[in-house]
Design a protein around this motif. Structure first.
Motif, PDB file in Angstrom:
ATOM      1  N   VAL A 274     101.624  35.521 -51.197  1.00 58.98           N
ATOM      2  CA  VAL A 274     101.763  36.989 -50.754  1.00 58.98           C
ATOM      3  C   VAL A 274     100.551  37.780 -51.277  1.00 58.98           C
ATOM      4  O   VAL A 274     100.448  38.399 -51.199  1.00 58.98           O
ATOM      5  N   GLY A 275      99.371  36.925 -50.887  1.00 57.87           N
ATOM      6  CA  GLY A 275      97.598  37.273 -51.229  1.00 57.87           C
ATOM      7  C   GLY A 275      97.412  37.444 -49.817  1.00 57.87           C
ATOM      8  O   GLY A 275      96.120  38.683 -49.524  1.00 57.87           O
ATOM      9  N   LEU A 276      97.696  36.163 -48.841  1.00 51.54           N
ATOM     10  CA  LEU A 276      97.100  36.963 -47.765  1.00 51.54           C
ATOM     11  C   LEU A 276      98.436  37.769 -46.386  1.00 51.54           C
ATOM     12  O   LEU A 276      97.643  37.886 -46.058  1.00 51.54           O
ATOM     13  N   PHE A 277      99.330  37.548 -47.392  1.00 51.47           N
ATOM     14  CA  PHE A 277     100.768  38.433 -46.732  1.00 51.47           C
ATOM     15  C   PHE A 277     101.442  38.791 -46.830  1.00 51.47           C
ATOM     16  O   PHE A 277     102.698  38.449 -46.779  1.00 51.47           O
ATOM     17  N   PRO A 278     101.085  39.941 -47.616  1.00 55.88           N
ATOM     18  CA  PRO A 278     101.745  40.505 -48.283  1.00 55.88           C
ATOM     19  C   PRO A 278     102.882  41.268 -47.853  1.00 55.88           C
ATOM     20  O   PRO A 278     103.857  41.603 -48.015  1.00 55.88           O
ATOM     21  N   GLY A 279     101.713  41.345 -46.399  1.00 54.27           N
ATOM     22  CA  GLY A 279     103.909  42.626 -45.778  1.00 54.27           C
ATOM     23  C   GLY A 279     104.577  41.314 -45.358  1.00 54.27           C
ATOM     24  O   GLY A 279     105.598  42.308 -45.441  1.00 54.27           O
ATOM     25  N   ARG A 280     104.966  40.562 -45.468  1.00 58.20           N
ATOM     26  CA  ARG A 280     105.748  39.305 -44.865  1.00 58.20           C
ATOM     27  C   ARG A 280     106.104  39.261 -45.642  1.00 58.20           C
ATOM     28  O   ARG A 280     107.885  39.141 -45.681  1.00 58.20           O
ATOM     29  N   VAL A 281     105.871  39.246 -47.435  1.00 59.02           N
ATOM     30  CA  VAL A 281     106.863  38.934 -48.276  1.00 59.02           C
ATOM     31  C   VAL A 281     107.596  40.645 -47.805  1.00 59.02           C
ATOM     32  O   VAL A 281     109.116  39.634 -48.658  1.00 59.02           O
ATOM     33  N   LEU A 282     107.227  41.430 -48.349  1.00 57.44           N
ATOM     34  CA  LEU A 282     108.081  42.511 -48.606  1.00 57.44           C
ATOM     35  C   LEU A 282     109.036  42.432 -47.229  1.00 57.44           C
ATOM     36  O   LEU A 282     110.241  42.686 -47.344  1.00 57.44           O
ATOM     37  N   ALA A 283     108.342  41.879 -45.814  1.00 55.21           N
ATOM     38  CA  ALA A 283     109.672  42.979 -45.003  1.00 55.21           C
ATOM     39  C   ALA A 283     110.439  41.608 -45.246  1.00 55.21           C
ATOM     40  O   ALA A 283     111.950  41.340 -44.945  1.00 55.21           O
ATOM     41  N   ASP A 284     110.050  40.320 -45.375  1.00 54.86           N
ATOM     42  CA  ASP A 284     111.242  39.745 -46.274  1.00 54.86           C
ATOM     43  C   ASP A 284     112.277  40.184 -47.124  1.00 54.86           C
ATOM     44  O   ASP A 284     113.464  39.699 -47.263  1.00 54.86           O
ATOM     45  N   LEU A 285     111.434  40.507 -47.732  1.00 52.09           N
ATOM     46  CA  LEU A 285     112.801  41.233 -49.142  1.00 52.09           C
ATOM     47  C   LEU A 285     113.113  42.836 -48.640  1.00 52.09           C
ATOM     48  O   LEU A 285     114.734  42.185 -49.270  1.00 52.09           O
ATOM     49  N   ARG A 286     113.277  43.004 -46.981  1.00 57.35           N
ATOM     50  CA  ARG A 286     113.848  43.599 -47.132  1.00 57.35           C
ATOM     51  C   ARG A 286     114.822  43.619 -45.831  1.00 57.35           C
ATOM     52  O   ARG A 286     115.717  44.367 -45.496  1.00 57.35           O
ATOM     53  N   ASP A 287     114.946  42.140 -45.563  1.00 59.33           N
ATOM     54  CA  ASP A 287     115.414  41.689 -44.074  1.00 59.33           C
ATOM     55  C   ASP A 287     117.175  41.124 -44.788  1.00 59.33           C
ATOM     56  O   ASP A 287     116.799  40.181 -45.384  1.00 59.33           O
ATOM     57  N   ARG A 288     117.827  42.000 -44.495  1.00 57.31           N
ATOM     58  CA  ARG A 288     118.775  41.493 -45.268  1.00 57.31           C
ATOM     59  C   ARG A 288     119.804  39.906 -44.831  1.00 57.31           C
ATOM     60  O   ARG A 288     121.081  39.772 -45.222  1.00 57.31           O
ATOM     61  N   ASP A 289     119.414  40.021 -43.848  1.00 56.48           N
ATOM     62  CA  ASP A 289     119.435  38.296 -42.889  1.00 56.48           C
ATOM     63  C   ASP A 289     119.120  37.496 -44.276  1.00 56.48           C
ATOM     64  O   ASP A 289     119.585  36.174 -43.894  1.00 56.48           O
ATOM     65  N   ARG A 290     117.867  37.226 -44.950  1.00 53.15           N
ATOM     66  CA  ARG A 290     117.770  36.254 -45.830  1.00 53.15           C
ATOM     67  C   ARG A 290     116.808  36.594 -46.961  1.00 53.15           C
ATOM     68  O   ARG A 290     116.462  35.354 -47.634  1.00 53.15           O
ATOM     69  N   HIS A 291     116.855  37.950 -47.465  1.00 52.86           N
ATOM     70  CA  HIS A 291     116.496  38.332 -48.174  1.00 52.86           C
ATOM     71  C   HIS A 291     117.102  37.468 -50.040  1.00 52.86           C
ATOM     72  O   HIS A 291     116.210  37.598 -50.600  1.00 52.86           O
ATOM     73  N   TRP A 292     118.255  37.652 -49.732  1.00 54.52           N
ATOM     74  CA  TRP A 292     118.784  36.554 -51.055  1.00 54.52           C
ATOM     75  C   TRP A 292     118.279  35.034 -51.679  1.00 54.52           C
ATOM     76  O   TRP A 292     118.373  34.632 -52.392  1.00 54.52           O
ATOM     77  N   GLY A 293     117.593  34.768 -50.019  1.00 59.34           N
ATOM     78  CA  GLY A 293     117.406  33.840 -50.249  1.00 59.34           C
ATOM     79  C   GLY A 293     115.753  33.991 -51.551  1.00 59.34           C
ATOM     80  O   GLY A 293     115.840  31.822 -52.487  1.00 59.34           O
ATOM     81  N   ALA A 294     115.725  34.911 -52.419  1.00 56.77           N
ATOM     82  CA  ALA A 294     114.552  34.639 -53.013  1.00 56.77           C
ATOM     83  C   ALA A 294     114.912  34.753 -54.017  1.00 56.77           C
ATOM     84  O   ALA A 294     113.996  34.837 -55.036  1.00 56.77           O
ATOM     85  N   LEU A 295     115.889  34.995 -54.026  1.00 53.41           N
ATOM     86  CA  LEU A 295     116.908  34.189 -55.577  1.00 53.41           C
ATOM     87  C   LEU A 295     116.231  32.585 -56.259  1.00 53.41           C
ATOM     88  O   LEU A 295     116.599  32.219 -57.497  1.00 53.41           O
ATOM     89  N   THR A 296     116.289  32.016 -54.777  1.00 50.18           N
ATOM     90  CA  THR A 296     115.731  30.294 -55.231  1.00 50.18           C
ATOM     91  C   THR A 296     114.650  30.464 -56.200  1.00 50.18           C
ATOM     92  O   THR A 296     114.765  29.570 -57.242  1.00 50.18           O
TER      93      THR A 296
END
Length: 397
Positions: free
Chosen positions: A82-104
């Motif tokens: 989150v500190g080093l790559f906030p853009g990648r984190v947000l992109a993952d949360l917007r990615d419909r193919d993988r964002h549900w994994g954040a609930l883990t």
């Protein structure tokens, strides 16, 4: 090139040649970190809790200690990402193919909270984790649903939905379980904890039928090849199993709270229904697992070791090695089915069910061990990739 830079690259190359993980490999690992790795925490935690309930502390305690350490490590990696790559984190949360994994992350945190209560009686720490997740979960869920709803060019449901969608229910019921446990451990807030826990339990129970219908539609309507059959489809069973555990946890608690006492028999009745649904899924999921492991990526007859133990592909083999971080989506439901059945059998009416976890729990532990080996192999591959990258930069210099 600056002499200091040359020396630094030579040091990285030397470290790589000696088999040490290079800084490049570590940074690359942080950048590409998959939220689904919190599935390791979910799985290890629930297997340890299940064996604690079975009275086998020789298994339960080592897994519990390992899990708390893994959770701390993964939270550190996530914080660094989150500190080093906030853009990648947000992109993952917007990615419909993988964002549900954040609930883990939410489910893993609640699982650790239950462990802290079960093994260490650390009620205050568990309460702090629960309160944090009670606040964070609605924000995360509404954001994820918003990204699914909004947009003109969206892939078909059969292309973007899999078993990970059911993490919505798992997330809610994990909050209900930890809240139910805390209602008996933290004095003065019993009514509030029960109210919130029952809210999540009820919402999760109803949503299960909605979401599992969508997931089943995806399986019926879309192509299902061996490579399409992934661990998260086991959450079709796991979501019903964690609903069972939530009901088995809350039901007895309601009897101790006067305003909720009349609802206790109803909760126990629908809890058994959830267990029956989870049990229905098990044979089908096992059969599909065997089919996928025996036919996926094989040419002709699979080798004898795969025929003997299909799940061994999670840990072993080169070309046939089939581990991915989402493989933990298979282990958590197996462990959850053990834990929920143990707890349901602890209620007198359902005591005959006690024979099931006595055997199933060992199978869950076996698949957990195979998946852990696969995870370790994947970690080494990431570090080796960074090592070779550092060596290549050194040589090009």
């Amino acid at each position: 090139m600056d002499p200091n830079e040359r020396a630094s690259e030579r040091d990285a190359g030397d470290a790589a040649a000696e088999g040490e993980p290079s800084p490049a490999g570590v940074v690359d690992g942080i950048e590409t970190f998959d939220h689904a790795y919190f599935g390791l925490v979910m799985s290890t935690g629930i297997v340890s809790i299940a064996f604690r309930e079975l009275g086998i502390d020789a298994v339960a305690w080592p897994l519990a200690l390992l899990n708390v350490a893994c959770y701390a490590l993964l939270v550190g990696v996530l914080a660094a990402r989150v500190g080093l790559f906030p853009g990648r984190v947000l992109a993952d949360l917007r990615d419909r193919d993988r964002h549900w994994g954040a609930l883990t992350f939410v489910v893993g945190t609640n699982t650790v909270g239950v462990q802290l209560l079960t093994f260490l009686d650390a009620a205050r720490t568990a309460a702090a984790l629960w309160i944090a997740m009670v606040v964070a979960t609605p924000l995360l869920l509404y954001y994820l649903f918003g990204t699914e709803f909004v947009g003109a060019a969206k892939p078909a449901v059969s292309e973007r939905i899999d078993g990970a969608f059911l993490l919505v229910i798992v997330c809610m019921q994990s909050l209900a379980i930890l809240g139910g446990e805390l209602s008996a451990a933290v004095g003065g807030y019993t009514h509030e904890a029960v109210l919130l826990s029952m809210s999540y339990f009820g919402a999760g129970y109803v949503l299960y039928f909605v979401v599992v219908t969508i997931v089943t539609y995806r399986l019926l309507e879309g192509a299902v090849r061996p490579e399409d059959w992934t661990g998260p489809y086991w959450i079709t069973m796991g979501a019903a199993a964690i609903t069972t555990l939530a009901g088995a946890t809350l039901g007895p608690r309601l009897e101790a709270v006067s305003v909720w006492e009349p609802y206790a028999p109803v909760i126990l009745g629908v809890t058994f229904l959830a267990w029956a649904i989870a049990s229905w899924w098990v044979p089908l999921l096992l059969a599909l697992d065997v089919w996928a492991f025996l036919s996926g990526g094989t040419e002709g007859r699979p080798p004898a070791w795969v025929l003997l133990v299909p799940w061994s592909r999670l840990a072993f083999g080169r070309r046939l090695h089939s581990y991915a971080p989402t493989a933990w989506g298979r282990v958590f439901p197996m462990g959850m089915y053990t834990a929920c059945t143990v707890n349901l059998a602890g209620i007198g009416t359902f005591s005959l069910l006690a024979v099931v976890p006595a055997y199933w729990g060992w199978f869950a532990l076996f698949v957990w061990a195979l998946t852990l080996v696969g995870s370790i192999r994947a970690l080494f591959r990431v570090l080796l990739a960074g090592r070779f990258a550092a060596t290549g930069r050194s040589e090009s210099a």
